[in-house]
Design a protein around this motif. Structure first.
Motif, PDB file in Angstrom:
ATOM      1  N   MET A  43       0.851  -1.199   0.000  1.00 29.37           N
ATOM      2  CA  MET A  43       0.000   0.000   0.000  1.00 29.37           C
ATOM      3  C   MET A  43       0.884   1.245   0.000  1.00 29.37           C
ATOM      4  N   THR A  44       0.612   2.179  -0.917  1.00 33.40           N
ATOM      5  CA  THR A  44       1.375   3.422  -0.957  1.00 33.40           C
ATOM      6  C   THR A  44       1.052   4.277   0.261  1.00 33.40           C
ATOM      7  N   GLU A  45       2.088   4.822   0.876  1.00 28.96           N
ATOM      8  CA  GLU A  45       1.884   5.624   2.059  1.00 28.96           C
ATOM      9  C   GLU A  45       1.125   6.906   1.706  1.00 28.96           C
ATOM     10  N   LYS A  46       0.415   7.427   2.701  1.00 27.27           N
ATOM     11  CA  LYS A  46      -0.347   8.655   2.499  1.00 27.27           C
ATOM     12  C   LYS A  46       0.623   9.814   2.293  1.00 27.27           C
ATOM     13  N   PRO A  47       0.457  10.603   1.224  1.00 31.89           N
ATOM     14  CA  PRO A  47       1.402  11.691   0.977  1.00 31.89           C
ATOM     15  C   PRO A  47       1.250  12.817   1.988  1.00 31.89           C
ATOM     16  N   GLU A  48       2.299  13.591   2.139  1.00 27.80           N
ATOM     17  CA  GLU A  48       2.233  14.765   2.989  1.00 27.80           C
ATOM     18  C   GLU A  48       1.269  15.772   2.389  1.00 27.80           C
ATOM     19  N   PRO A  49       0.710  16.657   3.229  1.00 27.62           N
ATOM     20  CA  PRO A  49      -0.235  17.655   2.721  1.00 27.62           C
ATOM     21  C   PRO A  49       0.381  18.466   1.570  1.00 27.62           C
ATOM     22  N   GLY A  50      -0.373  18.601   0.489  1.00 25.42           N
ATOM     23  CA  GLY A  50       0.095  19.382  -0.652  1.00 25.42           C
ATOM     24  C   GLY A  50       0.893  18.580  -1.662  1.00 25.42           C
ATOM     25  N   VAL A  51       1.250  17.310  -1.346  1.00 25.57           N
ATOM     26  CA  VAL A  51       2.011  16.471  -2.276  1.00 25.57           C
ATOM     27  C   VAL A  51       1.049  15.543  -2.998  1.00 25.57           C
ATOM     28  N   PRO A  52       0.953  15.636  -4.320  1.00 25.01           N
ATOM     29  CA  PRO A  52       0.031  14.768  -5.069  1.00 25.01           C
ATOM     30  C   PRO A  52       0.376  13.298  -4.884  1.00 25.01           C
ATOM     31  N   LEU A  53      -0.646  12.453  -4.831  1.00 26.01           N
ATOM     32  CA  LEU A  53      -0.427  11.028  -4.637  1.00 26.01           C
ATOM     33  C   LEU A  53       0.389  10.428  -5.780  1.00 26.01           C
ATOM     34  N   PRO A  74       2.170  -4.649 -16.097  1.00 28.77           N
ATOM     35  CA  PRO A  74       0.948  -3.982 -16.556  1.00 28.77           C
ATOM     36  C   PRO A  74       0.442  -2.943 -15.563  1.00 28.77           C
ATOM     37  N   GLU A  75      -0.150  -1.905 -16.103  1.00 25.49           N
ATOM     38  CA  GLU A  75      -0.662  -0.813 -15.282  1.00 25.49           C
ATOM     39  C   GLU A  75      -1.643  -1.304 -14.227  1.00 25.49           C
ATOM     40  N   ARG A  76      -2.516  -2.245 -14.612  1.00 26.27           N
ATOM     41  CA  ARG A  76      -3.521  -2.745 -13.676  1.00 26.27           C
ATOM     42  C   ARG A  76      -2.875  -3.416 -12.456  1.00 26.27           C
ATOM     43  N   SER A  77      -1.872  -4.265 -12.711  1.00 25.21           N
ATOM     44  CA  SER A  77      -1.230  -4.981 -11.599  1.00 25.21           C
ATOM     45  C   SER A  77      -0.405  -4.027 -10.747  1.00 25.21           C
ATOM     46  N   LEU A  78       0.220  -3.029 -11.366  1.00 24.47           N
ATOM     47  CA  LEU A  78       0.982  -2.049 -10.597  1.00 24.47           C
ATOM     48  C   LEU A  78       0.057  -1.251  -9.680  1.00 24.47           C
ATOM     49  N   ALA A  79      -1.089  -0.844 -10.200  1.00 28.13           N
ATOM     50  CA  ALA A  79      -2.047  -0.082  -9.398  1.00 28.13           C
ATOM     51  C   ALA A  79      -2.512  -0.903  -8.194  1.00 28.13           C
ATOM     52  N   LYS A  80      -2.740  -2.186  -8.421  1.00 28.90           N
ATOM     53  CA  LYS A  80      -3.167  -3.064  -7.329  1.00 28.90           C
ATOM     54  C   LYS A  80      -2.061  -3.224  -6.291  1.00 28.90           C
ATOM     55  N   ASP A  81      -0.818  -3.446  -6.778  1.00 31.87           N
ATOM     56  CA  ASP A  81       0.303  -3.621  -5.853  1.00 31.87           C
ATOM     57  C   ASP A  81       0.573  -2.361  -5.037  1.00 31.87           C
ATOM     58  N   PHE A  82       0.391  -1.198  -5.663  1.00 31.89           N
ATOM     59  CA  PHE A  82       0.677   0.063  -4.989  1.00 31.89           C
ATOM     60  C   PHE A  82      -0.524   0.561  -4.182  1.00 31.89           C
ATOM     61  N   MET A  99      -1.882   5.698 -11.205  1.00 34.05           N
ATOM     62  CA  MET A  99      -0.738   4.985 -11.762  1.00 34.05           C
ATOM     63  C   MET A  99      -0.437   5.462 -13.173  1.00 34.05           C
ATOM     64  N   ARG A 100      -1.493   5.679 -13.958  1.00 37.85           N
ATOM     65  CA  ARG A 100      -1.303   6.135 -15.346  1.00 37.85           C
ATOM     66  C   ARG A 100      -0.611   7.496 -15.380  1.00 37.85           C
TER      67      ARG A 100
END
Length: 239
Positions: A1-11, A34-42, A49-50
């Motif tokens: 899971m991608t960590e929550k970005p700091e305020p003002g930093v785009p995901l 593939p984009e789909r699997s990367l999005a799921k992993d992240f 992701m795109r």
């Protein structure tokens, strides 16, 4: 899971940073999952992701091949901002330079071109336009203007696919002294994008240069357009 970005930093920026780490692990030339699997992993949406992949492609870290996928790109070619031969600079980095002639003709100088070359308006000027290649792939589009009166034998001695710099110095006795170069980012015209095998959305680097000899006389004016995903520039700065 991608960590929550700091305020003002785009995901997508956080995702982009993590993707760079993945690219380093995959290595040059490797296929991106593939984009789909990367999005799921992240743990992010496909849109996020795109966006990250799109920016890395524009940065030159990824390269999309139609019908094949997206791959880790080779490192950018770093060209010096100096009065040196394109051929020699590229060979020094272990790449094979080349050129494709788009046009080589004579035109009358307009007021701006005449002033930059130090000639009279309507005087004849050579216009040499060539696609610059690295390992057979287009990276730039260079248009050079020179006064016909100063170089009347240029057509006879220049190999259009060879080094103009080398021709001027070795065959015509020119000694380069100094140059002025302005670098900016632009969007390519449809024709330029086609010649460079790029899309119009791809960022381009535009260099406008005036070169002078050791006596201060203008040798050439050059307009060079480079693919922003393939080329970067280096300058040595001194106080």
């Amino acid at each position: 899971m991608t960590e929550k970005p700091e305020p003002g930093v785009p995901l997508h920026f956080v995702v982009k940073t993590r993707l760079i780490e993945l690219l380093d692990q995959l290595g040059e030339g490797a296929a991106l999952p593939p984009e789909r699997s990367l999005a799921k992993d992240f743990g992010v949406s496909r849109w996020t992701m795109r966006q990250a992949i799109r920016e890395l492609t524009a940065d030159g870290r990824l390269r999309a091949r139609q019908g094949q996928g997206t791959f880790v790109a080779t490192p950018k070619l770093i060209q010096p901002l100096a009065l040196v031969s394109y051929t020699e600079a590229l060979r020094a980095q272990g790449h094979d330079p080349g050129r494709e002639v788009v046009g080589f003709d004579q035109i009358p100088a307009d007021a701006v071109l005449a002033a930059s070359l130090g000639i009279a308006e309507d005087d004849a000027v050579y216009r040499l336009e060539r696609v610059l290649l690295a390992d057979g792939q287009p990276i730039g589009l260079e248009t050079t203007y020179l006064a016909v009166e100063r170089f009347p034998t240029l057509r006879e001695v220049l190999r259009p696919t060879g080094s103009l710099y080398r021709c001027l110095t070795d065959d015509l006795g020119v000694r380069f002294g100094e140059g002025e170069e302005v670098v900016e980012t632009v969007i390519a015209t449809p024709r330029e994008a086609e010649l460079l095998k790029a899309t119009q959305s791809l960022p381009m680097l535009l260099l406008n240069r005036i070169s002078r000899d050791t006596d201060g006389r203008t040798i050439e004016t050059v307009r060079s357009l480079f693919r922003g995903d393939r080329v970067g520039f280096r300058a040595t700065l001194r106080p």
